[in-house]
Every structure is written in structure tokens, then in C-alpha cells.
Design a protein around this motif. Structure first.
Motif, PDB file in Angstrom:
ATOM      1  N   THR A   6     -43.318  -5.190  24.527  1.00 48.92           N
ATOM      2  CA  THR A   6     -44.752  -5.690  24.538  1.00 48.92           C
ATOM      3  C   THR A   6     -45.558  -4.756  23.611  1.00 48.92           C
ATOM      4  N   PHE A   7     -45.015  -3.301  23.859  1.00 47.91           N
ATOM      5  CA  PHE A   7     -45.974  -2.241  23.206  1.00 47.91           C
ATOM      6  C   PHE A   7     -45.571  -2.516  21.468  1.00 47.91           C
ATOM      7  N   LEU A   8     -44.605  -2.889  21.237  1.00 46.99           N
ATOM      8  CA  LEU A   8     -44.125  -3.249  19.815  1.00 46.99           C
ATOM      9  C   LEU A   8     -44.957  -4.174  19.267  1.00 46.99           C
ATOM     10  N   GLU A   9     -45.295  -5.383  20.238  1.00 48.80           N
ATOM     11  CA  GLU A   9     -45.946  -6.417  19.729  1.00 48.80           C
ATOM     12  C   GLU A   9     -47.410  -5.994  19.543  1.00 48.80           C
ATOM     13  N   ILE A  10     -47.829  -5.062  20.254  1.00 50.01           N
ATOM     14  CA  ILE A  10     -49.210  -4.483  20.283  1.00 50.01           C
ATOM     15  C   ILE A  10     -49.278  -3.578  19.124  1.00 50.01           C
ATOM     16  N   GLY A  11     -48.077  -2.795  18.769  1.00 50.73           N
ATOM     17  CA  GLY A  11     -48.097  -1.792  17.579  1.00 50.73           C
ATOM     18  C   GLY A  11     -48.258  -2.523  16.271  1.00 50.73           C
ATOM     19  N   SER A  12     -47.664  -3.963  16.119  1.00 54.00           N
ATOM     20  CA  SER A  12     -47.515  -4.453  14.950  1.00 54.00           C
ATOM     21  C   SER A  12     -48.861  -5.720  14.935  1.00 54.00           C
ATOM     22  N   GLY A  13     -49.644  -5.683  15.793  1.00 52.20           N
ATOM     23  CA  GLY A  13     -50.886  -6.680  15.923  1.00 52.20           C
ATOM     24  C   GLY A  13     -51.066  -7.724  16.389  1.00 52.20           C
ATOM     25  N   ARG A  14     -49.503  -8.265  16.868  1.00 53.31           N
ATOM     26  CA  ARG A  14     -49.078  -9.379  17.407  1.00 53.31           C
ATOM     27  C   ARG A  14     -50.111  -9.954  18.726  1.00 53.31           C
TER      28      ARG A  14
END
Lengths: 247, 247
Positions: free
Chosen positions: B204-212
Motif C-alpha cells: 500500500t505504501f508503494l502505491e502511495i509513493g508511486s501516486g496510484r
């Protein structure tokens, strides 16, 4: 025809070395297989800066090959990387002049060797270090490093299995041992290296560090030109071909 | 009877997880096999602080077992270590009081997750990091870390495969994301963790970090108590059970 140079990393753990051989998986084979795909079945011969042995790693091995796919827009790194297994990474790949040769144009090579010097092994570094739990005299090892710097006949530090002809004189520009937390990290920069030379030097340094040999023995070992005078060959998993210099 | 506690590291790469199961190699099996040898064939049951999944690593997993070899001179660490395969290391092993329980006495657990955030993969870290080449907004990720700190119902961050009964409220005392060279190193310290909780948080953090996803979505995701609202489960090889605290 275009000549392409590549800088390649590989984890040597699951390879029987760089060079194609009858049995066992090799790095050359993996990359030549990829080149064959890119060239629609045509055999392309790969030339490395030098071989590495079974289990030895490379951070910056350099290779070249010749291609008739003379497309200036081709991204060779991506094309090759997309066909690599997960223990080989193409760092860079680009066209070079026709007189570049990954082996003959070499000016300097750098190898590193990592020794884990603590009592308890580390599961996460077992594939990239030699675990050597003895107490070591670091100053003696650093003196030994300084003694092998310069131009010497390294016959005593060359495996008897070598098939090389010619002389065994090599120049080591820099030999260092740095303590990095619980590791000794050895760095060797030289004009060229004999078969197993770094691993035999490491084996000898560790015998000096643990008191089984004296640092003053080193001159005699070099002078003897006899492999049996030097220490054991250290295992491959601590060794990295770190960098190849062409300038 | 003496109760022995052990602190154990393992490289999860070649294990089908901690717990014994019909197919595949497990850490529990390897250590229980060693205990059987030490106890001349007698079955000794091993109790971990908790299971880890296939491919997940441990730096400091804690286990206990009971032995009738009540010899105060016995060096349990050495005895066990001498029987370990090279991907398991016994860090410490010593007698504890009878009311110590590796699982029920736990006060805090620490997990870490390593993300390699650069374009080109690294052969030497492929087994211990998740390679995620996208550009990431680190500030957004750090905000997200702060938002999940504290006591929450983490149903949205629990695998549907869980067989756990009871409530899904857990307390995260500290959640951090540190940039260490080309890696993001996530640290989670909490009272306890649900099945796949860290890996779903990372996804989830990586989806936030990549703007998704937007960092403001996190509150809704938590409130929804629905696994499908959160991000993908990040792969196991970046995850380490780092430390288990009993004080």
C-alpha cells in the motif's frame, strides 16, 4: 558491423564459472543464448576481460561482441537484460570503436575479497564472504599487503593448474585491507592477475594474521617461486571482480 | 527439565516457511531434527515467537523448547549450531525460567522490509530486497507510515487466508521509512502483527509513493475493514523478522 561493450554483474553462486564448458551452467552461455535470440539464431561470440572461476562473483565484468544489428536506436542494455536470469545483470551496454578489446585493451583490474571475521556466521552474507572466525592481527595483514605491492614474480601465488605460458611477473598498484564493521575488505588493483592469485594471497594473509606464518616469511615465499610455500587457496565466494579499467 | 530459549537467524530463500508442513523444507523441521539428535531420538517440540511465511527471513526469531538434558555445562548454542544447515544460524541459546514462553511472553516485535529503489537490479541483493524501480515520493510514504502508527483495526491489512479468530486490533508503536543509499528500509515495531500485515502495508505504501493511491486514502482503507481496499501484498524476500522483545 558494430562492436558492443557491456559491463555485467553476476552472482557466481550458481555458476560453474564464466567460460562455457561441457558440464554446468556458465555466465558466457547465458549471455550468448540471449545474443542468439536477439540475432535470430545466429551465433555471436562473447569476449570477456578474463574468466572467473566457479563461485566467484563479478560486480563489473566487461565483455564485448560484434553484431550486424547496426541500429543506432537499439538499447542494448534493455534488450539483453530482458533475457537474463536473475543472477546476471547488464549494467551498461553501448557501441565502442572496432579496436576496443575487452581483454587486450585492459589497463587495470580491481578485485575485492570479503572476509567475515567474527565468531558466529551470518546467514545473509554466507554467499558473499569467507567466514573466518579466528582472531586476526590486522596490522600484520596490512604489512603483508604493503609487501606484495609493486612488481614481483608471483609464481608462488599461481595455481599449479594454470595452463598459461610466459612469465609470472605482475604489478600490483595497490593492495589494501580495510576493516568495515565485522569484515576485512581486501582490495587489489593490478596490471593483471594469475590463476587463483588473489585467493592464494588471501589464504596467505590469513595465515599471517592468525600467526601461523610470519609477515617476514613473505619475501621468501615470493623468492621461492613455489606454490607450496604460500598459504591455502581461499574459497571463491568472498571474491569479486570489481572493476576493469581501460584508461 | 530445563527450558532453553534460542535466538535464531535464517535466510528464508530456500524454506517453505517456519512451520512444519507436509511438503517443503521448513526451519522448524531442521531444528527439531537437530534436537532429536542431541536427545538420542526423542522428539522435542519447538515453540517459535510466531511463524514466518515461505521466503521471509529472520534476523532474530526467538524459540523455546524443554529438555531433560539438565547439564549446566552444556553449550546449547554450539551443540545446535554444529547440526545446522548453512542457512540457519543459532545466535544465542540459554536456559530460561519455566514461565518463559517464546510466543505468549512477547511484548514487542520488530519487522523490517527492504525495498531496492533504483532502475537496475542488484544481483547481490535480489534475495533480501524487493526491487521496485519506480520513482517514489518519499515524503508521502513517510506520512503514510505516521498515519498507521498507533492502535487500529488492521482488518484491511490482513490476508483473507488467515484462520485467526478474535479481533484485528493491533498497536504499532513505531513505523518508519529510512532512505539508506538506494534502499528504502521500513521498520515496524508493534504489539503483534496479523497474517501478511507488513507485506500488505508495504504494498500500500508503494502505491502511495508511486501516486496510484493518495496518502489521504489510508484512513478510508483502515475504516473499510476490507482487504480489497489496500494495496498488493509485497513479495516475501524483502521482509525480516528483526527482533522479538520480552521486556
Amino acid at each position: 558491423m558494430v562492436r558492443i561493450a557491456c559491463v555485467v554483474s553476476y552472482d557466481g553462486t550458481h555458476f560453474s564459472g564464466f567460460q562455457v564448458q561441457p558440464n554446468g551452467r556458465t555466465v558466457q552461455e547465458e549471455i550468448e543464448k540471449a545474443l542468439r535470440k536477439i540475432h535470430k539464431g545466429k551465433e555471436i561470440r562473447l569476449h570477456p576481460s578474463g574468466r572467473t572461476d566457479a563461485g566467484v562473483h563479478a560486480r563489473g565484468q566487461v565483455l564485448h561482441f560484434d553484431s550486424d544489428l547496426d541500429n543506432p536506436n537499439m538499447d542494448w542494455r534493455k534488450a539483453l537484460q530482458s533475457l537474463m536470469p536473475d543472477d546476471v545483470v547488464i549494467q551498461r551496454a553501448y557501441p565502442v570503436s572496432d579496436d576496443f578489446h575487452s581483454r587486450y585493451s585492459t589497463k587495470k583490474k580491481e578485485y575485492r575479497y570479503r572476509v567475515l571475521n567474527r565468531d558466529i556466521p551470518d546467514v545473509f552474507r554466507r554467499g558473499v564472504t569467507f567466514h573466518y572466525p579466528c582472531k586476526l592481527n590486522i596490522e600484520a595483514i596490512q604489512e603483508a599487503c604493503a609487501l606484495v605491492e609493486g612488481t614481483h614474480d608471483f609464481t608462488s601465488f599461481c595455481s599449479k593448474k594454470t595452463t598459461m605460458k610466459g612469465d609470472y611477473v605482475r604489478t600490483l598498484y595497490s593492495v589494501r585491507c580495510d576493516v568495515v564493521e565485522d569484515e576485512l575488505v581486501f582490495t587489489f588493483i593490478g596490471s593483471g592477475f594469475l590463476y587463483n592469485m588473489v585467493r592464494i594471497l588471501i589464504g596467505t594473509f590469513l595465515e599471517i594474521g592468525s600467526g601461523r606464518k610470519d609477515v617476514t616469511d613473505l619475501k621468501e615465499i615470493l623468492a621461492a617461486k613455489d606454490r607450496d610455500q604460500a598459504g591455502k587457496t581461499a574459497p571463491p565466494q568472498g571474491l569479486f571482480l570489481w572493476n576493469v579499467d581501460y584508461l
